[in-house]
Design a protein around this motif. Structure first.
Motif, mmCIF file in Angstrom:
data_model
loop_
_atom_site.group_PDB
_atom_site.id
_atom_site.type_symbol
_atom_site.label_atom_id
_atom_site.label_comp_id
_atom_site.label_asym_id
_atom_site.label_seq_id
_atom_site.Cartn_x
_atom_site.Cartn_y
_atom_site.Cartn_z
ATOM 1 N N PRO A 284 0.790 -1.232 0.000
ATOM 2 C CA PRO A 284 0.000 0.000 0.000
ATOM 3 C C PRO A 284 0.821 1.281 0.000
ATOM 4 O O PRO A 284 0.329 2.318 -0.414
ATOM 5 N N LYS A 285 2.084 1.216 0.440
ATOM 6 C CA LYS A 285 2.901 2.428 0.467
ATOM 7 C C LYS A 285 4.051 2.342 -0.520
ATOM 8 O O LYS A 285 4.145 3.122 -1.454
ATOM 9 N N TYR A 286 4.945 1.383 -0.329
ATOM 10 C CA TYR A 286 6.117 1.258 -1.181
ATOM 11 C C TYR A 286 5.793 0.446 -2.430
ATOM 12 O O TYR A 286 4.806 -0.292 -2.477
ATOM 13 N N THR A 287 6.666 0.585 -3.428
ATOM 14 C CA THR A 287 6.608 -0.327 -4.566
ATOM 15 C C THR A 287 7.603 -1.453 -4.299
ATOM 16 O O THR A 287 8.764 -1.181 -3.989
ATOM 17 N N PRO A 288 7.188 -2.701 -4.353
ATOM 18 C CA PRO A 288 8.096 -3.804 -4.053
ATOM 19 C C PRO A 288 9.334 -3.775 -4.945
ATOM 20 O O PRO A 288 9.245 -3.488 -6.142
ATOM 21 N N ASN A 289 10.482 -4.050 -4.338
ATOM 22 C CA ASN A 289 11.726 -4.037 -5.099
ATOM 23 C C ASN A 289 11.760 -5.184 -6.100
ATOM 24 O O ASN A 289 11.359 -6.303 -5.806
#
Length: 335
Positions: A190-195
Motif C-alpha cells: 500500500p505504500k512502497y513499490t516492491p523491489n
C-alpha cells in the motif's frame, strides 16, 4: 480471519501474519510467519494467545515467499507444533535451508554485484550486512512445495495459489474467489513499490516478470488484498496499475540518466536515481536500476557492453515496453 502485526526493524517495516481458524476442524493456519528474532517469536506467541491459541496449535503455514521477514519463523513454528509448511516450488529449497540452493543464491548475488559495477568496498559492506542477518532466515524445516493453481481448503474457504513472480521467484498470492479477496504478500504494497531486481537475483527479466504479475493481478481484480506489510488494500487492481505506471516513469528516469551521462553501470544509474544507499538498500537500489536497464536491453532499446548499458536510440519509445493496464484509477498511499 485475524491479523497479527510483527515488528521488523531490518527490512520494510511491520510484517503481517494472517490467522485463519477452522472451527469445524479445529485447524489453525497462518499465512506467513515473520522474521526469526526471539522478540518477534515472543510477540507472535503473545498475540496468538490473545486469540486463544499457542504456537503448538498451528497446523499449517502458507508462505507467500521465501524472504526471511515472511518465512523466518516457519521452522520454529514447525518444531513447536509439527505444522506443515507450504511454499511455492521455486522458493521451497531456500525455505527448507537446502545448502546447495543457499550457496547458489549467494554465488549468484556475488556475480550480480560485479555485473552491476558495485565498487569492491560496497560489495564487502553489503556482504557483511547480509552475513550479519543470515540468522533472520530461521531454522531449516520440511517444506511441502506447491505450484500455481494448487488450492488449499482453510476455514471453510478455498484458497487458490496465484503465482506472481518478480519481487521473488516464488511469490504467490492466495485467492479466495468466494470472498473475492487475496493474501498477496509483497506482490503489491500500500505504500512502497516492491523491489525488483535486487530482492531476488534468481529472477530472470525481473521487471518483465513483475509487469506480467501486475497484469495478472489486475485481471484477477479482487475486491480486497491483504498485503505482507501495512494495511488492507481496498482497490488492488488500481494499486497494481499505479505501480505499473510508476515503473514506466522509473524507466523514463533511467533513460534520462543514460541520455545525460552516457554508458553507465547499474550502480551509477542507481546513484543518480537514489543517491547514497546503506544497509539492505545497497542491494535494492542497483538491483532496481539493473531491472530497468535489463528490460531496456531485452527489448532492443539499450545495449550492454560488459557492466555498462547505453541507449541504442537517444529517444526510445519507453511506453511501448509496457502494456496498458486498462485501469485508470490511481491508488497512492496517504498517511
Amino acid at each position: 480471519m485475524n491479523r497479527i502485526r510483527l515488528d521488523n526493524t531490518v527490512f520494510e517495516g511491520l510484517n503481517n501474519v494472517y490467522v485463519l481458524a477452522d472451527d469445524d476442524s479445529d485447524e489453525l493456519v497462518l499465512v506467513d510467519a515473520g522474521v526469526a528474532l526471539p522478540e518477534v517469536r515472543e510477540q507472535l506467541t503473545t498475540d496468538l494467545a490473545s486469540l486463544g491459541y499457542e504456537l503448538a496449535d498451528v497446523d499449517r503455514v502458507l508462505l507467500t515467499h521465501w524472504h526471511s521477514d515472511h518465512a523466518g519463523l516457519a521452522g520454529a513454528i514447525q518444531a513447536e507444533s509439527g505444522a506443515t509448511v507450504h511454499a511455492h516450488e521455486a522458493d521451497a529449497p531456500l525455505v527448507a535451508g537446502d545448502e546447495a540452493s543457499l550457496l547458489e543464491e549467494r554465488d549468484l548475488q556475488a556475480k550480480k554485484f560485479r555485473e552491476w559495477g558495485m565498487p569492491e568496498d560496497r560489495r564487502e559492506e553489503l556482504s557483511d550486512f547480509l552475513g550479519d542477518h543470515m540468522d533472520l532466515g530461521g531454522e531449516p524445516c520440511d517444506v511441502e512445495p506447491f505450484a500455481d493453481g494448487d488450492s488449499f481448503t482453510v476455514d471453510g474457504r478455498t484458497l487458490e495459489a496465484v503465482h506472481l513472480p518478480g519481487h521473488a521467484a516464488g511469490l504467490t498470492a492466495f485467492y479466495d474467489a468466494d470472498a473475492d479477496e487475496a493474501f498477496v504478500g509483497d506482490a503489491i504494497l500500500p505504500k512502497y513499490t516492491p523491489n525488483v531486481g535486487g530482492a531476488d537475483v534468481r529472477v530472470d527479466d525481473p521487471l518483465g516478470r513483475y509487469v506480467d504479475s501486475l497484469l495478472r493481478l489486475i485481471d484477477l481484480d479482487p475486491d480486497t488484498a491483504w498485503p505482507g506489510h501495512r494495511d488492507r488494500i481496498d482497490d488492488p487492481a488500481g494499486r497494481a496499475a499505479t505501480i505499473l505506471r510508476h515503473h514506466v516513469e522509473r524507466t523514463e528516469n533511467v533513460v534520462d540518466v543514460l541520455r545525460r551521462e552516457g554508458a553507465s553501470t547499474p550502480w551509477e544509474v542507481s546513484a543518480a536515481l537514489f543517491g547514497d544507499l546503506h544497509g539492505i538498500h545497497v542491494l535494492h537500489g542497483p538491483g532496481e536500476a539493473y531491472a530497468h536497464l535489463d528490460h531496456l536491453a531485452s527489448n532492443g532499446l539499450a545495449e550492454r557492453d560488459g557492466t555498462r548499458y547505453d541507449l541504442v536510440d537517444p529517444d526510445p519509445d519507453v511506453g511501448a515496453l509496457f502494456p496498458d493496464p486498462g485501469v485508470d484509477r490511481v491508488v497512492e498511499w496517504s498517511e
